[in-house]
Design an enzyme around this catalytic site. Structure first.
Site, PDB file in Angstrom:
ATOM      1  N   GLY A 182     -26.655-148.192  -7.230  1.00 15.64           N
ATOM      2  CA  GLY A 182     -26.886-147.438  -5.998  1.00 15.64           C
ATOM      3  C   GLY A 182     -28.196-146.682  -5.892  1.00 15.64           C
ATOM      4  N   ASN A 223     -30.947-147.709  -4.373  1.00 15.62           N
ATOM      5  CA  ASN A 223     -31.431-147.827  -2.982  1.00 15.62           C
ATOM      6  C   ASN A 223     -30.599-146.971  -2.038  1.00 15.62           C
ATOM      7  OD1 ASN A 223     -33.747-149.773  -2.534  1.00 15.62           O
ATOM      8  ND2 ASN A 223     -32.490-150.898  -3.999  1.00 15.62           N
ATOM      9  N   LYS A 246     -21.119-159.017  -2.345  1.00 17.59           N
ATOM     10  CA  LYS A 246     -20.128-159.899  -1.713  1.00 17.59           C
ATOM     11  C   LYS A 246     -20.642-160.390  -0.373  1.00 17.59           C
ATOM     12  CE  LYS A 246     -16.894-159.579  -4.755  1.00 17.59           C
ATOM     13  NZ  LYS A 246     -16.361-160.704  -5.478  1.00 17.59           N
ATOM     14  N   ILE A 289     -20.360-160.984   3.603  1.00 14.96           N
ATOM     15  CA  ILE A 289     -19.784-160.204   4.694  1.00 14.96           C
ATOM     16  C   ILE A 289     -18.886-161.131   5.504  1.00 14.96           C
ATOM     17  CG2 ILE A 289     -20.358-158.827   6.748  1.00 14.96           C
ATOM     18  CD1 ILE A 289     -21.364-157.575   4.189  1.00 14.96           C
ATOM     19  N   ASN A 349     -30.269-156.185   4.879  1.00 15.60           N
ATOM     20  CA  ASN A 349     -30.228-156.304   3.414  1.00 15.60           C
ATOM     21  C   ASN A 349     -31.615-156.078   2.821  1.00 15.60           C
ATOM     22  OD1 ASN A 349     -29.009-156.978   0.868  1.00 15.60           O
ATOM     23  ND2 ASN A 349     -29.942-159.002   0.997  1.00 15.60           N
ATOM     24  N   HIS A 388     -33.908-157.289  -0.514  1.00 14.54           N
ATOM     25  CA  HIS A 388     -33.933-158.314  -1.565  1.00 14.54           C
ATOM     26  C   HIS A 388     -35.214-158.145  -2.392  1.00 14.54           C
ATOM     27  CE1 HIS A 388     -32.821-162.111  -3.430  1.00 14.54           C
ATOM     28  NE2 HIS A 388     -34.110-162.376  -3.441  1.00 14.54           N
ATOM     29  N   ASP A 403     -29.456-164.580   2.188  1.00 17.01           N
ATOM     30  CA  ASP A 403     -30.911-164.357   2.186  1.00 17.01           C
ATOM     31  C   ASP A 403     -31.665-165.220   3.201  1.00 17.01           C
ATOM     32  OD1 ASP A 403     -30.405-162.624   0.093  1.00 17.01           O
ATOM     33  OD2 ASP A 403     -30.837-164.098  -1.451  1.00 17.01           O
TER      34      ASP A 403
HETATM   35  C1  GRF Z   1     -31.902-154.144  -5.644  1.00 15.70           C
HETATM   36  O1  GRF Z   1     -32.879-154.782  -6.412  1.00 15.70           O
HETATM   37  C2  GRF Z   1     -31.779-154.812  -4.286  1.00 15.70           C
HETATM   38  O2  GRF Z   1     -32.973-155.368  -3.839  1.00 15.70           O
HETATM   39  C3  GRF Z   1     -30.790-155.900  -4.568  1.00 15.70           C
HETATM   40  O3  GRF Z   1     -29.882-155.363  -5.485  1.00 15.70           O
HETATM   41  C4  GRF Z   1     -30.502-154.316  -6.234  1.00 15.70           C
HETATM   42  C5  GRF Z   1     -29.648-153.110  -6.058  1.00 15.70           C
HETATM   43  O4  GRF Z   1     -30.102-152.021  -6.824  1.00 15.70           O
HETATM   44  N1  GRF Z   1     -30.183-156.401  -3.344  1.00 15.70           N
HETATM   45  P1  GRF Z   1     -29.502-150.570  -6.569  1.00 15.70           P
HETATM   46  O5  GRF Z   1     -27.977-150.690  -6.726  1.00 15.70           O
HETATM   47  O6  GRF Z   1     -29.877-150.146  -5.196  1.00 15.70           O
HETATM   48  O7  GRF Z   1     -30.089-149.711  -7.634  1.00 15.70           O
END
Ligand code: GRF
Length: 200
Positions: free
Chosen positions: A12, A14, A91, A93, A107, A109, A150
């Site tokens: 978590g 991000n 997962k 959606i 999202n 990525h 993606d």
């Molecule tokens: C990140 O690298 C994001 O780009 C990808 O999954 C990772 C999640 O990291 N979709 P965090 O849980 O936000 O630390």
């Protein structure tokens, strides 16, 4: 003030960057709910510590995928969420959630899509593949979510240089730093209408 719902599976970071940006006012939004498919995820604990409403929704809580999809839609709409952010959500959606939030599920990525995306391309696998391919640059993509992994419209990208001595681990750290900035910036641009989402 726009309302956000964040879907997480793991650590978590991000999610925290988004919550912090809301608290600091650089993102004019509020996080209404954090949902995880993993009841033990670090992200849920961190969100609780921030006094954010959290829910665990998964095949454990809802063995029937349709009911899980309905529960997800009802939770998001019940919290009056405007945008759904996937911050390391592992997962797919469900179709009802996708329909209820068409062009409003976003999202992040850790590569320059369409390169290094799709099934199996998550976490350290992405950075390993980038290094194995001898890429000189990689980066971060923020994109809309649709039925395919993606593949939704790209909203923002930022590059990160790959140094000759980078390992997948060192690259992951560099890319994550950019993720934490670009995610909140892009959501703010959507809110400001400087990025226009397709009609939903
Ligand atoms: C990140 O690298 C994001 O780009 C990808 O999954 C990772 C999640 O990291 N979709 P965090 O849980 O936000 O630390």
């Amino acid at each position: 003030m726009k309302k956000l719902g964040i879907l997480v599976s793991g650590r978590g970071s991000n999610m925290l960057a988004i919550i912090d940006a809301c608290e600091q006012g650089s993102l004019s939004a509020s996080v209404e709910v954090v949902i995880s498919n993993n009841g033990d995820s670090v992200a849920l604990t961190l969100a609780k510590e921030k006094n954010i409403y959290v829910e665990h929704l998964s095949s454990c809580t809802h063995p029937d995928p349709d009911q899980l999809d309905v529960a997800m839609t009802e939770l998001l709409t019940g919290c009056d969420v405007d945008y759904v952010l996937l911050a390391g959500f592992m997962k797919k959606i469900g179709p009802k959630t996708l329909a209820a939030y068409k062009s409003r599920i976003i999202n992040i990525h850790p590569s320059l899509l369409p390169k290094f995306g799709g099934q199996g391309m998550f976490g350290i696998n992405v950075h390993k593949a980038v290094i194995d391919a001898g890429e000189k640059e990689t980066g971060v993509t923020i994109h809309l979510v649709d039925e395919e992994y993606d593949k939704g419209s790209i909203l923002a990208q930022r590059t990160v240089a790959v140094a000759p001595d980078d390992t997948p681990e060192t690259l992951a750290v560099k890319v994550l730093k950019v993720e934490h900035v670009l995610f909140a910036e892009t959501i703010q641009k959507i809110i400001d209408n400087s990025i226009i989402l397709p009609d939903h």
